[in-house]
Scaffold this motif. Structure first.
Motif, PDB file in Angstrom:
ATOM      1  N   ASP A  80     -18.272  10.971  24.537  1.00 65.22           N
ATOM      2  CA  ASP A  80     -19.297  10.195  25.223  1.00 65.22           C
ATOM      3  C   ASP A  80     -20.410  11.095  25.761  1.00 65.22           C
ATOM      4  OD1 ASP A  80     -17.902   7.899  24.664  1.00 65.22           O
ATOM      5  OD2 ASP A  80     -16.874   7.838  26.608  1.00 65.22           O
ATOM      6  N   LEU A  81     -20.030  12.254  26.301  1.00 67.60           N
ATOM      7  CA  LEU A  81     -21.031  13.180  26.824  1.00 67.60           C
ATOM      8  C   LEU A  81     -21.958  13.678  25.714  1.00 67.60           C
ATOM      9  CD1 LEU A  81     -18.974  15.338  29.369  1.00 67.60           C
ATOM     10  CD2 LEU A  81     -20.831  13.757  29.897  1.00 67.60           C
ATOM     11  N   GLN A  84     -28.065  24.353  24.091  1.00 66.60           N
ATOM     12  CA  GLN A  84     -28.344  24.634  25.501  1.00 66.60           C
ATOM     13  C   GLN A  84     -27.913  23.468  26.391  1.00 66.60           C
ATOM     14  OE1 GLN A  84     -32.479  25.634  25.839  1.00 66.60           O
ATOM     15  NE2 GLN A  84     -32.322  27.417  24.500  1.00 66.60           N
ATOM     16  N   ASN A  85     -28.238  22.238  25.988  1.00 69.04           N
ATOM     17  CA  ASN A  85     -27.872  21.073  26.792  1.00 69.04           C
ATOM     18  C   ASN A  85     -26.359  20.861  26.839  1.00 69.04           C
ATOM     19  OD1 ASN A  85     -30.594  20.570  27.247  1.00 69.04           O
ATOM     20  ND2 ASN A  85     -30.780  19.169  25.519  1.00 69.04           N
ATOM     21  N   ILE A  86     -25.674  21.132  25.736  1.00 71.01           N
ATOM     22  CA  ILE A  86     -24.213  20.990  25.717  1.00 71.01           C
ATOM     23  C   ILE A  86     -23.567  21.974  26.679  1.00 71.01           C
ATOM     24  CG2 ILE A  86     -22.159  21.373  24.276  1.00 71.01           C
ATOM     25  CD1 ILE A  86     -23.746  20.171  21.940  1.00 71.01           C
ATOM     26  N   LYS A  87     -24.010  23.232  26.653  1.00 72.58           N
ATOM     27  CA  LYS A  87     -23.441  24.243  27.557  1.00 72.58           C
ATOM     28  C   LYS A  87     -23.704  23.864  29.019  1.00 72.58           C
ATOM     29  CE  LYS A  87     -21.732  28.332  28.687  1.00 72.58           C
ATOM     30  NZ  LYS A  87     -21.951  28.351  30.130  1.00 72.58           N
ATOM     31  N   ASP A 128     -20.721  22.706  31.717  1.00 66.56           N
ATOM     32  CA  ASP A 128     -20.529  23.457  32.970  1.00 66.56           C
ATOM     33  C   ASP A 128     -20.588  22.515  34.174  1.00 66.56           C
ATOM     34  OD1 ASP A 128     -20.275  25.789  31.569  1.00 66.56           O
ATOM     35  OD2 ASP A 128     -22.348  26.451  31.886  1.00 66.56           O
ATOM     36  N   GLU A 129     -21.513  21.568  34.153  1.00 69.03           N
ATOM     37  CA  GLU A 129     -21.633  20.622  35.268  1.00 69.03           C
ATOM     38  C   GLU A 129     -20.418  19.693  35.368  1.00 69.03           C
ATOM     39  OE1 GLU A 129     -26.550  20.235  35.166  1.00 69.03           O
ATOM     40  OE2 GLU A 129     -25.252  18.620  34.423  1.00 69.03           O
ATOM     41  N   GLN A 130     -19.864  19.318  34.231  1.00 69.04           N
ATOM     42  CA  GLN A 130     -18.727  18.398  34.214  1.00 69.04           C
ATOM     43  C   GLN A 130     -17.377  19.118  34.277  1.00 69.04           C
ATOM     44  OE1 GLN A 130     -18.959  15.049  34.341  1.00 69.04           O
ATOM     45  NE2 GLN A 130     -21.205  15.241  34.437  1.00 69.04           N
ATOM     46  N   GLY A 131     -17.402  20.435  34.329  1.00 72.47           N
ATOM     47  CA  GLY A 131     -16.159  21.206  34.412  1.00 72.47           C
ATOM     48  C   GLY A 131     -15.339  21.193  33.132  1.00 72.47           C
ATOM     49  N   ILE A 132     -15.977  21.008  31.997  1.00 70.35           N
ATOM     50  CA  ILE A 132     -15.286  21.018  30.702  1.00 70.35           C
ATOM     51  C   ILE A 132     -15.242  22.445  30.181  1.00 70.35           C
ATOM     52  CG2 ILE A 132     -15.365  20.193  28.320  1.00 70.35           C
ATOM     53  CD1 ILE A 132     -16.697  17.656  29.365  1.00 70.35           C
ATOM     54  N   GLU A 133     -14.061  22.898  29.882  1.00 70.39           N
ATOM     55  CA  GLU A 133     -13.856  24.298  29.495  1.00 70.39           C
ATOM     56  C   GLU A 133     -14.146  24.488  28.011  1.00 70.39           C
ATOM     57  OE1 GLU A 133     -10.284  27.659  29.277  1.00 70.39           O
ATOM     58  OE2 GLU A 133      -9.913  25.707  30.217  1.00 70.39           O
TER      59      GLU A 133
END
Length: 290
Positions: A190-191, A242-245, A249-254
């Motif tokens: 979804d992100l 760039q937007n994915i990274k 990071d904002e959503q805490g996805i490793e």
């Protein structure tokens, strides 16, 4: 007056007069061929490809110039039959002596008939990527994106896989990424779709594509494919990464990196690590002395 007439009569009777006429015929023919080929280029420029216009212009120019050259040679008294016979024998001898050039020439004719690319297209031949700046009978010239000139023989072009990067108006960017095994795949999907939706140069049709490509040694591997217009391809790819990274990071996805874990099974307990008292006391003494 009689002296002047006699002078012109002598000049006409001499070979110099004939040679001068032949030279004038050649020069006039050159400019006529150049003017007509340029006029033909302007007439068909909107109806044909750049490659076709280039070939037509050259064909018209050299055909007309050849006719004027033959006329000039005939004017000075050269027997064209003997000349053409000698040219044929010379051509056969050259053909046997330069089989590679003949192969490139034949391959160049096939390229011009098939037209897999045109001047101005970006193509990839083996590991060479560049813009086509010339298509000749013996070779294709490219300019790479680091501004190098590359000449590729036509025989190699025929035998190699050639990828035309600018054949179609849109391109697909395949983004390769990985997420940790603990992450929610649906949330990640979804992100990624929201990131693509917010990007103004990402096309809505064809729609973005989310594919699980497998389970890696340290991550769940994903391919997220988005479409853009050909001229926006690199910009889209950079912006999406760039937007994915930033979003991950904002959503805490490793986004994991390769690592090795020692695992002995669910029934086994972790190894206990303890320091021997003698070693500990020795270490304390050494640290105090330092």
């Amino acid at each position: 007056m009689e002296v002047i007439n006699e002078f012109f009569n002598m000049l006409k009777a001499s070979h110099l007069y004939t040679l001068t006429q032949a030279l004038i015929l050649f020069v006039v023919g050159y400019f006529i061929a150049k003017a007509l080929s340029s006029a033909m280029e302007r007439i068909v420029s909107k109806k044909m490809t750049t490659h076709g216009v280039f070939l037509l212009k050259r064909t018209v120019f050299y055909t007309l110039l050849g006719l004027f050259v033959l006329s000039a040679l005939k004017h000075i008294g050269i027997d064209l039959t003997i000349l053409l016979g000698a040219a044929g024998i010379f051509t056969v001898a050259i053909g046997f002596a330069s089989q590679t050039s003949a192969s490139n020439l034949i391959s160049g004719i096939f390229l011009m008939i098939e037209r897999p690319f045109s001047i101005g297209d970006v193509i990839k031949v083996n590991d060479i990527l560049g813009e086509v700046i010339s298509i000749d009978l013996l070779s294709v010239k490219l300019r790479t994106f680091d501004n190098l000139f590359v000449r590729i023989p036509n025989e190699s072009m025929i035998k190699s896989a050639v990828t035309t990067m600018t054949k179609y108006p849109i391109r697909r960017a395949d983004l390769k990424l990985g997420i940790a095994y603990k992450e929610d795949i649906e949330k990640v999907r979804d992100l990624l779709l929201k990131i693509a939706e917010k990007n103004v140069i990402c096309l809505e049709e064809p729609a973005p594509l989310f594919i699980l490509t497998g389970f890696g040694s340290s991550s769940v591997d994903i391919q997220f494919s988005v479409w853009s217009r050909r001229e926006n391809f690199l910009a889209l790819k950079n912006e999406m990464y760039q937007n994915i990274k930033k979003t991950f990071d904002e959503q805490g996805i490793e986004i994991p990196f390769p690592h090795i874990s020692l695992y002995a099974g669910s029934a086994s307990k972790p190894f206990k690590v303890a320091m021997n008292e003698n070693l500990r006391s020795t270490a304390d003494v050494v640290s105090k002395e330092e």
